[in-house]
Design an enzyme around this catalytic site. Structure first.
Site, PDB file in Angstrom:
ATOM      1  N   TYR A 193      -9.625   5.405   7.337  1.00 52.76           N
ATOM      2  CA  TYR A 193      -9.496   5.817   8.621  1.00 52.76           C
ATOM      3  C   TYR A 193     -10.576   7.015   8.459  1.00 52.76           C
ATOM      4  O   TYR A 193     -10.434   7.986   7.994  1.00 52.76           O
ATOM      5  CB  TYR A 193      -8.258   6.355   9.346  1.00 52.76           C
ATOM      6  CG  TYR A 193      -7.349   5.337   9.516  1.00 52.76           C
ATOM      7  CD1 TYR A 193      -7.386   4.512  10.347  1.00 52.76           C
ATOM      8  CD2 TYR A 193      -6.200   4.948   8.545  1.00 52.76           C
ATOM      9  CE1 TYR A 193      -6.251   3.576  10.888  1.00 52.76           C
ATOM     10  CE2 TYR A 193      -5.308   3.802   8.811  1.00 52.76           C
ATOM     11  CZ  TYR A 193      -5.296   3.311   9.892  1.00 52.76           C
ATOM     12  OH  TYR A 193      -4.354   2.386  10.200  1.00 52.76           O
ATOM     13  N   TYR A 202       3.687   6.733   9.760  1.00 52.63           N
ATOM     14  CA  TYR A 202       2.960   5.534   9.337  1.00 52.63           C
ATOM     15  C   TYR A 202       3.686   4.492   8.816  1.00 52.63           C
ATOM     16  O   TYR A 202       3.521   3.099   9.021  1.00 52.63           O
ATOM     17  CB  TYR A 202       1.757   5.876   8.483  1.00 52.63           C
ATOM     18  CG  TYR A 202       0.679   4.999   8.421  1.00 52.63           C
ATOM     19  CD1 TYR A 202      -0.441   5.036   9.246  1.00 52.63           C
ATOM     20  CD2 TYR A 202       0.796   3.728   7.618  1.00 52.63           C
ATOM     21  CE1 TYR A 202      -1.383   3.857   9.327  1.00 52.63           C
ATOM     22  CE2 TYR A 202      -0.180   2.748   7.544  1.00 52.63           C
ATOM     23  CZ  TYR A 202      -1.255   2.711   8.371  1.00 52.63           C
ATOM     24  OH  TYR A 202      -2.312   1.886   8.296  1.00 52.63           O
ATOM     25  N   LYS A 258       0.659   0.150  14.947  1.00 53.35           N
ATOM     26  CA  LYS A 258       1.758   0.054  15.582  1.00 53.35           C
ATOM     27  C   LYS A 258       2.140  -1.066  16.451  1.00 53.35           C
ATOM     28  O   LYS A 258       3.211  -1.217  16.740  1.00 53.35           O
ATOM     29  CB  LYS A 258       2.142   1.668  16.183  1.00 53.35           C
ATOM     30  CG  LYS A 258       2.354   2.510  15.376  1.00 53.35           C
ATOM     31  CD  LYS A 258       3.484   2.552  14.517  1.00 53.35           C
ATOM     32  CE  LYS A 258       3.891   3.446  13.318  1.00 53.35           C
ATOM     33  NZ  LYS A 258       3.751   2.948  12.089  1.00 53.35           N
ATOM     34  N   PRO A 288      -4.778   0.307  18.567  1.00 52.58           N
ATOM     35  CA  PRO A 288      -4.753   0.096  17.124  1.00 52.58           C
ATOM     36  C   PRO A 288      -4.522   0.955  16.213  1.00 52.58           C
ATOM     37  O   PRO A 288      -4.115   0.836  14.978  1.00 52.58           O
ATOM     38  CB  PRO A 288      -5.626  -0.999  16.925  1.00 52.58           C
ATOM     39  CG  PRO A 288      -6.863  -0.686  17.835  1.00 52.58           C
ATOM     40  CD  PRO A 288      -6.137   0.223  19.011  1.00 52.58           C
ATOM     41  N   HIS A 337       0.966  -1.131   0.079  1.00 48.13           N
ATOM     42  CA  HIS A 337      -0.011  -0.016   0.126  1.00 48.13           C
ATOM     43  C   HIS A 337       0.980   1.183  -0.128  1.00 48.13           C
ATOM     44  O   HIS A 337       1.724   1.482   0.877  1.00 48.13           O
ATOM     45  CB  HIS A 337      -0.875  -0.056   1.222  1.00 48.13           C
ATOM     46  CG  HIS A 337      -2.119  -0.764   1.177  1.00 48.13           C
ATOM     47  ND1 HIS A 337      -3.043  -0.555   1.837  1.00 48.13           N
ATOM     48  CD2 HIS A 337      -2.554  -1.630   0.113  1.00 48.13           C
ATOM     49  CE1 HIS A 337      -4.116  -1.454   1.317  1.00 48.13           C
ATOM     50  NE2 HIS A 337      -3.826  -2.009   0.465  1.00 48.13           N
TER      51      HIS A 337
HETATM   52  C1  PHB Z   1      -6.288  -4.292  10.537  1.00 48.75           C
HETATM   53  O1  PHB Z   1      -6.158  -4.487   9.464  1.00 48.75           O
HETATM   54  O2  PHB Z   1      -6.835  -5.182  11.722  1.00 48.75           O
HETATM   55  C2  PHB Z   1      -5.745  -3.030  11.261  1.00 48.75           C
HETATM   56  C3  PHB Z   1      -5.243  -2.120  10.232  1.00 48.75           C
HETATM   57  C4  PHB Z   1      -5.035  -0.842  10.393  1.00 48.75           C
HETATM   58  C5  PHB Z   1      -5.075  -0.346  11.891  1.00 48.75           C
HETATM   59  C6  PHB Z   1      -5.468  -1.493  12.852  1.00 48.75           C
HETATM   60  C7  PHB Z   1      -5.922  -2.591  12.379  1.00 48.75           C
HETATM   61  O3  PHB Z   1      -4.584   0.738  12.314  1.00 48.75           O
END
Ligand code: PHB
Ligand code: APR
Length: 389
Positions: free
Chosen positions: A200, A384, A296, A292, A72
């Site tokens: 997000y 990130y 990280k 989450p 990505h």
């Molecule tokens: C996930 O794919 O479970 C996931 C991805 C990004 C995040 C948290 C969880 O920031």
């Protein structure tokens, strides 16, 4: 039994450490409380920083990840009507890899087994003894009989609820914690991802995240109350709530289907200092937790493993202890930066129950700044994709 490095915990931290050390001729024994099937049954995150991708290569376990992982080069942040495309590649020349932690753990187990690595499952009553002396050892029970494992060093890779952190005397340990007043309700479904990048999203109804494992497996989350329970969220109610929190253009094309997993996780920031006591070193969730948002958790565990494996390799190759002596300070410096980014992203994108009108304006101003300022986007991207080791 005797080994050079006793590793407590067979999650990703313990397995990666064991594998990296084995490739440098250092002997380890991994003691895991559960079964392999149990460890592999846990659904966890799935975004690997470039540094972890490199470590998987160094560990000789990258074949399936390279074939099946998805690179990505950016992500979408949406807040109300604002949509921000953060281009990691443009700002950092790096990408992240989408590859489930479960898959990564499976690859590590296969590699350890192929190299006849010593993995002991089903251990109980693990106790760390004499870690502050030159003769540390670990005792444990298996099938009712007690065993003793002597070693040079002990790696505590046993997660947040393990024994390793508790073995550092309370007088030495400082713990820093922040509990957030909400959780994440997560759903896994065998449906194609709604978008080719992660989204997000923050809306008046709260936070939502659209993530994925592969072209046919999606992972979605919505912010929920801490007191909530998955039973309150039948699939159609979940999909409806998700659609109302993400940008319309994505909601309109979201493909829904039956959930194959649904659970609620609380959000916490936590750091234990120091991460080292005598010959005991903490790695990963045993020492720190991040919320989450920012993905990280696994990646910070991986940077600990990097510093510790380098220190141990230096010791076994030259007798020099400078790098292992500096382990805690070095690991913590990076950990705190990941904590900061995870806390910042969490604070920016969630609705807090006690948020007043001023706090809300601050979020909006911060989002507007991120939207309009390429430098702010570069800072986001740098964090990130992962700060350098
Ligand atoms: C996930 O794919 O479970 C996931 C991805 C990004 C995040 C948290 C969880 O920031
Ligand atoms: N004895 C032996 N094993 C133990 C003990 C114990 N007393 N206590 C816990 N364990 C095992 C757990 O069963 C688990 O398999 O230690 C392992 C720890 O694994 P994780 O909790 O996955 O922690 P870690 O390996 O540090 O992984 C990094 O970062 O944010 C997270 O999701 C991410 O789980 C990932 C973690």
């Amino acid at each position: 039994m005797r080994t050079q490095v006793a590793i407590i915990g067979g999650g990703p931290s313990g397995l990666l450490l064991s594998q990296l050390l084995h490739r440098q001729g250092i002997d380890t024994v991994v003691l895991e409380r559960k079964t392999k099937e149990y460890v592999l049954g846990r659904i966890r995150a799935g975004v690997l920083e470039a540094g972890l991708v490199d470590q998987m290569r160094t560990a000789g376990v990258s074949e399936r990840m390279e074939a099946e992982g998805i690179l990505h080069r950016g992500t979408v942040i949406s807040y109300g009507d604002a949509q921000i495309n953060i281009d990691f590649q443009a700002h950092t020349s790096k990408s992240v890899m989408i590859y489930g932690q479960t898959e990564l753990t499976r690859d590590l187990y296969e590699a350890r087994e192929a190299m006849s690595g010593n993995l002991v499952f089903g251990v109980n009553k693990v106790e760390i003894k004499d870690a502050d002396t030159n003769a540390p050892h670990v005792t444990y029970e298996i099938n009712g009989s007690m065993h003793r494992l002597d070693c040079d060093y002990i790696a505590g890779c046993d997660g947040f609820h393990g024994v390793s952190r508790q073995s550092i005397p309370k007088t030495v340990r400082h713990e820093y914690e922040k509990i957030y007043p909400f959780g994440w309700l997560g759903v896994l479904s065998e449906t194609p991802p709604v978008h080719d990048e992660l989204i997000y999203a923050s809306s008046d109804l709260g936070f939502a995240l659209c993530s994925m494992r592969n072209a046919q497996l999606s992972r979605y989350y919505i912010q929920c109350d801490l007191s909530d329970s998955p039973e309150n969220w039948p699939d159609d109610v979940f999909w409806d709530a998700l659609k109302r929190r993400i940008p319309e253009e994505h909601a309109d094309v979201l493909i829904t289907g039956p959930s194959i997993e649904k659970s609620i996780a609380p959000l916490r920031s936590f750091v234990c200092e120091p991460m080292q006591w005598g010959r005991l070193f903490l790695c990963g969730d045993a020492a720190h937790i991040v919320p989450p948002t920012g993905a990280k958790g696994l990646n910070t565990a991986a940077s600990d493993v990097h510093y510790l494996s380098q220190g141990l390799v230096q010791f076994y190759q030259s007798g020099e202890t400078a790098a292992i002596d500096a382990y805690s300070a070095k690991a913590l410096e990076r950990v705190w930066k990941a904590e900061r980014f995870s806390w910042w992203m969490t604070s920016l994108l969630h609705r807090f129950p006690d948020q007043n009108a001023f706090d809300f304006r601050m979020q909006q101003a911060e989002v507007a700044f991120l939207r309009d300022n390429p430098n702010a986007q570069a800072v986001f991207a740098e964090n990130y994709v992962g700060l350098p080791y």
